[in-house]
Design an enzyme around this catalytic site. Structure first.
Site, PDB file in Angstrom:
ATOM      1  CB  THR D  98      -0.843  -0.067   1.127  1.00 28.73           C
ATOM      2  OG1 THR D  98      -1.958   1.088   1.012  1.00 28.73           O
ATOM      3  CG2 THR D  98      -0.319   0.170   2.519  1.00 28.73           C
ATOM      4  CB  SER D 268      19.845  51.629   9.283  1.00 30.25           C
ATOM      5  OG  SER D 268      18.631  51.712   9.979  1.00 30.25           O
ATOM      6  CE  LYS D 273      21.791  49.071  20.010  1.00 30.74           C
ATOM      7  NZ  LYS D 273      20.401  48.834  19.990  1.00 30.74           N
ATOM      8  NE  ARG D 274      31.682  45.877  17.931  1.00 35.90           N
ATOM      9  CZ  ARG D 274      32.736  45.083  17.874  1.00 35.90           C
ATOM     10  NH1 ARG D 274      32.914  43.799  18.617  1.00 35.90           N
ATOM     11  NH2 ARG D 274      33.796  45.241  17.167  1.00 35.90           N
ATOM     12  CG  ASN D 275      22.091  45.496  18.173  1.00 38.73           C
ATOM     13  OD1 ASN D 275      22.570  46.175  19.388  1.00 38.73           O
ATOM     14  ND2 ASN D 275      21.591  46.066  17.113  1.00 38.73           N
ATOM     15  CD  GLU D 280      18.316  40.405  20.160  1.00 41.78           C
ATOM     16  OE1 GLU D 280      18.316  41.160  21.055  1.00 41.78           O
ATOM     17  OE2 GLU D 280      18.319  40.810  19.039  1.00 41.78           O
ATOM     18  CB  SER D 312      -1.331  18.550   5.395  1.00 43.31           C
ATOM     19  OG  SER D 312      -2.157  18.260   6.414  1.00 43.31           O
ATOM     20  NE  ARG D 315       2.191  15.554   1.079  1.00 43.06           N
ATOM     21  CZ  ARG D 315       2.725  14.653   0.197  1.00 43.06           C
ATOM     22  NH1 ARG D 315       3.913  15.131  -0.184  1.00 43.06           N
ATOM     23  NH2 ARG D 315       2.104  13.511  -0.105  1.00 43.06           N
TER      24      ARG D 315
END
Lengths: 436, 436, 436, 436
Positions: D98, D268, D273-275, D280, D312, D315
């Site tokens: 099957t 920007s 800044k260094r994040n 995260e 579903s 998949r």
């Protein structure tokens, strides 16, 4: 989302290209308003406006590979595009904005567009439900509680209940559309340190958005969680309907079948099978949409003025959930369109309970005739058990019980087994369910 | 729910006694309307009305042990109570109703009462937030994104964002109250087979409920799932606020502390510790409320005209979630009432970034002076890095950079480091957040 | 958890009294080992040991109202109890320990006890399944895929599949018991700053626990999440079985019914109904247990050496989930004990497909005879469709098709419709499922 | 899954092409064993074997568009490929199988391959943790509970805790690999109606799989839910570690930073800044993987011998979750590789508590000297509060308290503030955490 569960129109909303075009539109609109203040020449504005429609995604992705920052990459591409043509714009593009101003506002636009498409899908689904409800207003079938025969209803009444739920879902998606229609152009940490509320309001108005009253660096995520819940309840409504069809299509019940197209194979091994695979698929997809919600709600409590942990969740789940729901609505609408309903079979099943489904009527008529409730209950149950074991119709059994007929004359007793008495309320319930 | 997280008022709504009293009220009101039609003597109605207030729970529970059916047990108790005094009522009590008519309508009443209490809790929480926001409208602190210093804001602005979210939650709970305020008296499978819509409407109106347009045997569970989501987003809002306080109370940050009562022990081992345990507790409780939701949404797709799988979930989760949220609102309100805020420490931390939080201002002023964005960005970043490594204040570093000062005169540069420029938007944001 | 879903034995494990007694046991054992080093007089140890069994909960709760700290309150009660009798113990009680050493170790003990009870419940459930499987090894019924008749199997084989899953659940709970059997006596932040690994190992050994290799201040919560998953899969297994019974009890199927006790009322309105309410209840309870898991997994990523956000979740969910699962196992075991199975009805339903369930056999025999797969498939499907529409038995239809019988002689064709061919594999599958 | 979070190797396992190739391999192996019985010529087998490696996906997809059935489509493509070359195979291909036999067995193979890749990812992550733990065995820092300074530990000890959890995750993934390594070739409804257990065992052995003891038409889904939980706890472990790094990278703490590549833009708007955006991001992705689990567990209770609602979900989620976890492991491994650790800063923060982190030591030494616990506690707390308000080092404050020094001589008191006392346990904890 995998192709299998994706329709082009919804997928388009979530394409990289669409996102960058929306960002460009937003930056352009922002600059048009800023131009008044910063005296940017109109020719430059026109040059920027001319970029719209040019493919951006591939180039942005290329730049992003270096900078690791999507908005910075977009600005680089735009700068390159305007090279030499627009020195003021080169200075003022994205002036005072933070990336989230652009990203969150664009996300709101995408979610709004997505909800428009979902509303369209819901409306066509509701129309199919309504059509069937009208058609089957008096198609009698047995109502089932606990999977066990209870009292009769019509298929139209069942569908009126679906329609009422569909209408509630439409209201929810429409409300979600309002909830999410908030943009933000208030800069880093949302304090308008270099921007003005007036500018924000003017730009957002062009896009049909309201300004977020108090944002952090981002739009607060309870909006997105609220929006998402409309998707969850929509998917779950379809699950409820699809589940009903699966039940009705059981071999022993077989009161309805989802459409089975020519050429379709039910089973590689058993050629006679017609399986409710579309409806099963819809139940599975509903599980997915529901599951996603946990992550979306977890996005709400970000750190301080924001962290970026929500971003990955949203990049995946916002497209996935709206795409799936769009697919579900479309698929379910097709199921309804081709739904095969078997009224004779419904009647046949209804008759299988040998009239027991009218037991409550008998009970109440006996009470009306003056019997105490316990006595009447006992009379009905006694005869119901007899029918149950002997498989003799309930009416006949009752007619043979002197205690019953001495209270409830045969003629009145017989009239209790008439379905027409339910007809008026069927009409009323369709009306109440918004079916016309 | 365990005692530890339960307040008496909310617990009372969910007590067995309260439920049975509400059921009695409903059955009584139903019978009063039915009396007109069935000619039940007024003396009997009065006898039934006189039962109200007598303790029922213990007796119903006792009967239920045999019948396994709560409503049947209640009717038995009422019959016993009216023994000999009200023969008509004995026949007509619960006439044509199905158990769910009573159970679901009463559940709606309980959920409505619960939402009233939650609204009260939210309003007092919102009032505390508002009070603090006004108090700290100009209490400067650093805004943090990614946990890293970003740009300045005031504590009042942060709280205005909370207030706006609290208002949204109040709107949600109020809307949930409307959503759930639907009853049902349409009998088995909801078809009014023995009841009339007019009777339903009349009885429900007495309780401030609307009739469910199209019910199955039960009120459709999407209403309950919708209601529940208001609880989830409420709990999550408190989680977001509590999380912020936990962050602010970190030893290295220490800008605020939740109240620490006399006699309280921070740690059995380390006597100096003041831990944000109330806020941590609130974060944990929010997890609980959020987790419950999955089960509530799974309740929506019942079989056919209903199965009873939703009942066990609701018996546990509806009390648990409303009780927890009530507790959370009360606890959080207390936290705010006694919140210790340290403005000098906020200022101290803000100053620790040596002026780097003003970098965007410098960037934009350089652009205003005619520099290209990339050039300006490079100038700012170069000097920011210098500050970062040398720990020399950003202003001083910039003043020493001839490229900077040749573009941006020292005086203008200095003015970029003034917090007063943000003051106006703080005012505006408090207003937008509904803080007065 | 509400009384309705709680059995006394499991509830006892989670009572305050039990917890404090376990804490006392642990503190006592700890002190006995410490005594060697700190020269605490044996008489004092005996005095402490004598406290065991005295009711503690009420007094601790009273103290906790002031200190807000459960362990501190317990120590105060013990101090009061030993007043004047054990000066050394008063000094050394809880010496070098942190609260979590006691709380987490005791939680491990409770979870271990809970798993023992659950294993007992699972074993008796598995025994019931096994008994039924043996009884119904050759009770033929139709196998259903998609709710649609597929091929025959025996009820015993279906139950063998349940038994195999029950065995896997037993293995999971047993593994969970091992996973959780870790204690911690390494002090604040888990560094043995005032304690020794040797002491920890000795004390824990007395309780059948292993030392957590590297703890923070608490035992890492991935253990608890792992443990919990065994509860979730156990509840879900019962859900799968209960769901099957609900399906089998549908009016149209009616191949089995859960027990219906004398005096039980199926419906207040319809006296003939026998509803699978126990199994529906089990499905609802499974939703609850599954939902809780999200909160338990969220407990894993605590801050640094711990925060206490996990505590509220665990105080509620660990009792609730184990109590519910215990109740579920007990209830389901009773369902199986009284399960009514209707073999004739199973045979009747099997026959309703008119032999179509043997279509694959025909298909393969035709192939064996030399037909190509597509040709054979077409022959079978053609005749299946004829049966489907005419309701003439599949065998008869095939016998009339010359193309079929020219390939597959009538006698061989007839033998395809014999159930006995499946008998051997039924035997084998019971064996594979661990049924003896 | 979107490209952004996908690595090629894991994506390859889940490609359509890979799936069809595995299906072909399975069908081929099955036929090789069947050949013995059905006398299929060896030349035909060779012809089938020769198809392996030819691109199949596009052609299968094309056929599937008509049949709506993936396996039927594959068989059609293979038939076309063998056209005229292998008449026996054309008859016996997929003989008695099957679709689920093929699909579920192939899914098991893919999940096994996925777990191999995940094990590789975990091992390289664990190696990075181990390397750092060794490097920082004696790098002192403050241990934090509730985000508040508690007692000292070394960064190596913290990492040893991570390593222990990583090892548990490796064990879990390895166990999941065993759990899922079950195939099924027992035909429709799993009864071996046309197949033999011996054939099943022989074919599966070739693929390193065991036969499912008792399947329905599909492999029972509790296996998949079990497998999935290993992914969930793996993702959550990484979340815990990433969360720690986010905390350590807070501006006020700054004891470590995730790598920041040249050219990367932090913001920007704010060039300095260094994040911790990678960490995260990992926290967000963990939310996703955790959320998926609900749908996977809901897949367990399928109807009767199966419905297809699980398909579903699987998949989408099986690729998505393994792809995300693979990405997470790789990304986190890179984070660790480039992790910047700042030991001086750790020391600096440790010193900020002015010695209060040693309070428990003082407490216990006072007890050792003969003070009662309450008295000692009071002495310590009194002085701790003094340090807290005056910011004078705890040691100095204590030295000035006559009650303290009269009990604990100054020299002994001073020795309490020496970190070296913790050194031995650091060594031991690294060993216990499996770090060498």
């Amino acid at each position: 989302m995998i192709d299998r569960y994706m329709r082009a129109e919804m997928a388009g909303i979530w394409s990289d290209e669409r996102r960058f075009q929306l960002m460009l539109e937003l930056e352009t609109a922002f600059l048009e308003f800023l131009a008044r203040e910063k005296k940017i020449p109109q020719a430059e504005i026109r040059a920027l406006r001319a970029v719209a429609g040019k493919p951006l995604a591939a180039r942005v992705k290329e730049k992003e590979a270096t900078s690791g920052h999507e908005i910075v990459a977009l600005l680089q591409v735009l700068s390159a595009e305007l090279k030499g043509k627009a020195p003021s714009i080169d200075r003022y593009l994205h002036y005072g904005l933070t990336s989230s101003d652009v990203m969150d506002t664009v996300l709101a636009l995408q979610l709004k567009e997505a909800s428009d498409l979902l509303l369209k899908g819901w409306k066509s689904t509701a129309a199919q439900i309504s059509r069937l409800a009208v058609e089957h207003e008096t198609t009698w079938m047995v109502g089932r509680t606990h999977g066990v025969h209870a009292e009769p209803l019509t298929f139209g009444v069942k569908l009126a209940g679906w329609h009422a739920e569909a209408m509630r879902c439409i209201d929810r998606v429409a409300a979600a559309r309002e909830t999410i229609a908030f943009g933000k152009l208030s800069g880093a940490v949302g304090t308008f340190s270099q921007l003005s509320p007036a500018l924000e309001a003017a730009v957002l108005r062009k896009f049909g958005l309201k300004p977020e009253p108090v944002a952090t660096q981002v739009i607060p995520r309870d909006r997105h969680a609220d929006y998402f819940h409309a998707l969850v309840l929509s998917a779950t409504a379809i699950e409820r309907f699809a589940l009903e069809i699966r039940h009705l299509q059981r071999t022993e019940v077989l009161e309805a079948e989802e459409p089975f197209t020519e050429g379709q194979k039910g089973s590689s091994a058993m050629p006679h099978k017609r399986n409710p695979i579309l409806c099963e698929n819809l139940c599975g997809l509903a599980r997915l949409v529901r599951a996603y919600e946990a992550a979306v709600v977890e996005n709400v409590p970000l750190w301080h003025e924001r962290d970026i942990s929500h971003s990955s969740v949203e990049r995946v789940v916002m497209p996935d959930a709206t795409i799936l729901l769009d697919f579900m609505l479309h698929r379910f609408s097709r199921v309804l369109e081709g739904l095969q309903v078997y009224p004779e079979r419904m009647k046949h099943n209804l008759d299988r309970s040998l009239g027991l489904v009218f037991s409550q009527r008998i009970l109440l008529r006996l009470i009306d005739k003056g019997l105490g409730r316990l006595k009447a209950y006992e009379l009905v149950q006694r005869n119901a058990m007899k029918t149950w074991t002997s498989q003799e119709p309930f009416m006949n059994v009752l007619l043979k019980d002197p205690e019953v007929v001495s209270t409830l004359p045969a003629k009145e007793l017989r009239s209790c087994f008439d379905l027409n008495g339910y007809r008026k309320s069927a009409r009323e319930l369709l009306r109440r369910g918004g079916v016309n």
